[in-house]
Design a protein around this motif. Structure first.
Motif, PDB file in Angstrom:
ATOM      1  N   THR A  31      79.539  44.096  25.418  1.00  0.00           N
ATOM      2  CA  THR A  31      80.239  45.287  24.934  1.00  0.00           C
ATOM      3  C   THR A  31      81.169  44.934  23.780  1.00  0.00           C
ATOM      4  OG1 THR A  31      80.245  46.103  27.200  1.00  0.00           O
ATOM      5  CG2 THR A  31      81.684  47.220  25.629  1.00  0.00           C
ATOM      6  N   THR A  32      81.776  43.761  23.901  1.00  0.00           N
ATOM      7  CA  THR A  32      82.740  43.324  22.904  1.00  0.00           C
ATOM      8  C   THR A  32      82.380  41.933  22.410  1.00  0.00           C
ATOM      9  OG1 THR A  32      84.457  44.528  24.130  1.00  0.00           O
ATOM     10  CG2 THR A  32      85.201  43.012  22.414  1.00  0.00           C
ATOM     11  N   MET A  33      82.450  41.760  21.108  1.00  0.00           N
ATOM     12  CA  MET A  33      82.232  40.439  20.523  1.00  0.00           C
ATOM     13  C   MET A  33      83.414  40.093  19.634  1.00  0.00           C
ATOM     14  SD  MET A  33      78.181  40.074  19.701  1.00  0.00           S
ATOM     15  CE  MET A  33      77.027  39.694  20.995  1.00  0.00           C
ATOM     16  N   PHE A  34      83.705  38.814  19.568  1.00  0.00           N
ATOM     17  CA  PHE A  34      84.845  38.326  18.805  1.00  0.00           C
ATOM     18  C   PHE A  34      84.370  37.276  17.801  1.00  0.00           C
ATOM     19  CE2 PHE A  34      87.943  40.092  21.801  1.00  0.00           C
ATOM     20  CZ  PHE A  34      87.195  40.166  22.960  1.00  0.00           C
ATOM     21  N   TRP A  35      84.986  37.297  16.639  1.00  0.00           N
ATOM     22  CA  TRP A  35      84.691  36.272  15.631  1.00  0.00           C
ATOM     23  C   TRP A  35      85.955  35.476  15.363  1.00  0.00           C
ATOM     24  CZ3 TRP A  35      80.003  34.885  13.966  1.00  0.00           C
ATOM     25  CH2 TRP A  35      78.934  35.768  14.192  1.00  0.00           C
ATOM     26  N   LEU A  46      91.514  34.054  15.539  1.00  0.00           N
ATOM     27  CA  LEU A  46      90.730  35.267  15.684  1.00  0.00           C
ATOM     28  C   LEU A  46      90.681  36.016  14.365  1.00  0.00           C
ATOM     29  CD1 LEU A  46      89.220  37.219  17.641  1.00  0.00           C
ATOM     30  CD2 LEU A  46      91.417  38.364  17.958  1.00  0.00           C
ATOM     31  N   MET A  47      89.461  36.379  13.956  1.00  0.00           N
ATOM     32  CA  MET A  47      89.293  37.144  12.726  1.00  0.00           C
ATOM     33  C   MET A  47      89.174  38.638  13.027  1.00  0.00           C
ATOM     34  SD  MET A  47      86.487  34.732  10.864  1.00  0.00           S
ATOM     35  CE  MET A  47      86.473  35.708   9.363  1.00  0.00           C
ATOM     36  N   ALA A  48      88.338  38.948  14.003  1.00  0.00           N
ATOM     37  CA  ALA A  48      88.092  40.366  14.283  1.00  0.00           C
ATOM     38  C   ALA A  48      87.477  40.537  15.658  1.00  0.00           C
ATOM     39  CB  ALA A  48      87.173  40.960  13.225  1.00  0.00           C
ATOM     40  N   THR A  49      87.640  41.732  16.168  1.00  0.00           N
ATOM     41  CA  THR A  49      87.049  42.140  17.446  1.00  0.00           C
ATOM     42  C   THR A  49      86.116  43.306  17.171  1.00  0.00           C
ATOM     43  OG1 THR A  49      89.085  41.532  18.600  1.00  0.00           O
ATOM     44  CG2 THR A  49      87.556  43.002  19.764  1.00  0.00           C
ATOM     45  N   SER A  54      80.799  50.644  17.026  1.00  0.00           N
ATOM     46  CA  SER A  54      81.983  51.110  16.305  1.00  0.00           C
ATOM     47  C   SER A  54      82.450  50.053  15.312  1.00  0.00           C
ATOM     48  CB  SER A  54      83.110  51.448  17.281  1.00  0.00           C
ATOM     49  OG  SER A  54      83.462  50.316  18.051  1.00  0.00           O
ATOM     50  N   LYS A  55      83.386  50.453  14.484  1.00  0.00           N
ATOM     51  CA  LYS A  55      83.870  49.534  13.453  1.00  0.00           C
ATOM     52  C   LYS A  55      84.703  48.420  14.068  1.00  0.00           C
ATOM     53  CE  LYS A  55      84.018  52.804   9.595  1.00  0.00           C
ATOM     54  NZ  LYS A  55      84.870  53.450   8.557  1.00  0.00           N
ATOM     55  N   ALA A  56      84.661  47.270  13.429  1.00  0.00           N
ATOM     56  CA  ALA A  56      85.421  46.125  13.924  1.00  0.00           C
ATOM     57  C   ALA A  56      86.906  46.304  13.650  1.00  0.00           C
ATOM     58  CB  ALA A  56      84.916  44.848  13.257  1.00  0.00           C
ATOM     59  N   THR A  57      87.705  45.697  14.508  1.00  0.00           N
ATOM     60  CA  THR A  57      89.152  45.659  14.306  1.00  0.00           C
ATOM     61  C   THR A  57      89.515  44.289  13.782  1.00  0.00           C
ATOM     62  OG1 THR A  57      89.504  47.172  16.160  1.00  0.00           O
ATOM     63  CG2 THR A  57      91.401  45.880  15.410  1.00  0.00           C
ATOM     64  N   TYR A  58      90.067  44.250  12.586  1.00  0.00           N
ATOM     65  CA  TYR A  58      90.374  42.990  11.934  1.00  0.00           C
ATOM     66  C   TYR A  58      91.820  42.574  12.194  1.00  0.00           C
ATOM     67  CZ  TYR A  58      85.972  43.371   9.400  1.00  0.00           C
ATOM     68  OH  TYR A  58      84.645  43.449   9.080  1.00  0.00           O
ATOM     69  N   GLU A  59      92.017  41.278  12.296  1.00  0.00           N
ATOM     70  CA  GLU A  59      93.372  40.753  12.449  1.00  0.00           C
ATOM     71  C   GLU A  59      94.083  40.787  11.095  1.00  0.00           C
ATOM     72  OE1 GLU A  59      94.808  39.620  15.573  1.00  0.00           O
ATOM     73  OE2 GLU A  59      93.062  40.883  16.047  1.00  0.00           O
ATOM     74  N   ILE A  69      81.481  42.753   9.417  1.00  0.00           N
ATOM     75  CA  ILE A  69      81.023  42.572  10.791  1.00  0.00           C
ATOM     76  C   ILE A  69      80.266  43.808  11.237  1.00  0.00           C
ATOM     77  CG2 ILE A  69      81.774  42.368  13.199  1.00  0.00           C
ATOM     78  CD1 ILE A  69      84.075  40.626  12.136  1.00  0.00           C
ATOM     79  N   ASN A  70      79.085  43.536  11.812  1.00  0.00           N
ATOM     80  CA  ASN A  70      78.252  44.601  12.335  1.00  0.00           C
ATOM     81  C   ASN A  70      77.897  44.293  13.780  1.00  0.00           C
ATOM     82  OD1 ASN A  70      75.374  45.766  12.933  1.00  0.00           O
ATOM     83  ND2 ASN A  70      76.208  47.003  11.270  1.00  0.00           N
ATOM     84  N   HIS A  71      78.081  45.265  14.651  1.00  0.00           N
ATOM     85  CA  HIS A  71      77.770  45.082  16.071  1.00  0.00           C
ATOM     86  C   HIS A  71      76.891  46.258  16.482  1.00  0.00           C
ATOM     87  CE1 HIS A  71      79.600  43.977  20.294  1.00  0.00           C
ATOM     88  NE2 HIS A  71      78.287  44.057  20.303  1.00  0.00           N
ATOM     89  N   ALA A  72      75.658  46.205  15.998  1.00  0.00           N
ATOM     90  CA  ALA A  72      74.772  47.356  16.120  1.00  0.00           C
ATOM     91  C   ALA A  72      74.110  47.484  17.477  1.00  0.00           C
ATOM     92  CB  ALA A  72      73.706  47.301  15.029  1.00  0.00           C
ATOM     93  N   SER A  73      74.070  46.405  18.236  1.00  0.00           N
ATOM     94  CA  SER A  73      73.447  46.483  19.552  1.00  0.00           C
ATOM     95  C   SER A  73      74.286  45.719  20.564  1.00  0.00           C
ATOM     96  CB  SER A  73      72.028  45.913  19.519  1.00  0.00           C
ATOM     97  OG  SER A  73      72.062  44.488  19.550  1.00  0.00           O
TER      98      SER A  73
END
Lengths: 116, 111
Positions: A31-35, A46-49, A54-59, A69-73
């Protein structure tokens, strides 16, 4: 169980080009990925969640137009370093969680990026 | 803002010694705490995860303790081996924010 893969493991590119790094959860739905980014002998930053769909939340301090960042699936997130420069050379690690931010994160093996 | 500190930054011990790595955190309202191992140029391997309600966790020669009220955790490694040489990272999960990592302890076990 709970395996996360990253591809490629190492990449060398010329300055000005874009590089895409993939992060996949192999046996669970993330459900959630972190970079994260890690400089030599430093800890993970941490760069982003990102949440699926939905759109990523950037630090703070991380340029979202630079690091796309794309989290399409539920099993795949991608990080694209656009117009890479030598200072972008680093070790990039992703992690994935089947729940929200408070749930256990499973880490990928990392991608070493070298920009010439 | 949660801050995680690990002491020492580096440690070198002869093979066979027992050793303790320390981790401290500033906000005791945590969800869980996790110890990771990282080999040079590699990703993170989770070693032990302690929930906030637990006092310790054990896995083989590793034992992690948690004293939430004092904001401390220790990782005890028994009978160290050269293969234990790596960087050990402590990370705190406060439940509503991303993991906060310490800078790690670089361990060298000399044969």
């Amino acid at each position: 169980g709970a395996v996360v893969s990253q591809h490629p493991s190492r990449v060398i590119c010329k300055s000005g080009t874009s590089v895409k790094i993939e992060c996949r959860s192999l046996d669970f739905q993330a459900t959630t990925m972190f970079w994260y980014r890690q400089f030599p002998k430093q800890s993970l930053m941490l760069m982003a969640t990102s949440n699926e769909g939905s759109k990523a939340t950037y630090e703070q301090g991380v340029e979202k137009d630079k690091f796309l960042i794309n989290h399409a699936s539920l099993t795949l997130s991608t990080l694209t370093v656009t117009s890479a420069h030598p200072e972008d050379s680093s070790f990039y690690i992703c992690s994935a969680s089947s729940g929200g931010i408070g749930e256990t994160q499973y880490f990928g093996p990392g991608t070493r990026l070298l920009v010439l | 803002k949660q801050e995680v500190t690990q002491i020492p930054a580096a440690l070198s011990v002869p093979e066979g010694e027992n050793l303790v790595l320390n981790c401290s955190f500033t906000d005791s309202a945590i969800y869980n705490l996790q110890w990771f191992r990282q080999d040079p140029g590699k990703g993170l391997t989770s070693l032990l995860l302690i929930q906030s309600s637990q006092r310790e966790q054990t896995s083989g020669r590793l034992n992690a303790s948690l004293d939430k009220s004092s904001g401390r955790s220790t990782l005890y490694i028994a009978a160290s081996q050269p293969g234990d040489s790596a960087t050990y990272l402590c990370a705190v999960n406060s439940g509503n924010t991303p993991l906060v990592f310490g800078k790690g302890t670089r361990l060298s076990v000399i044969a």
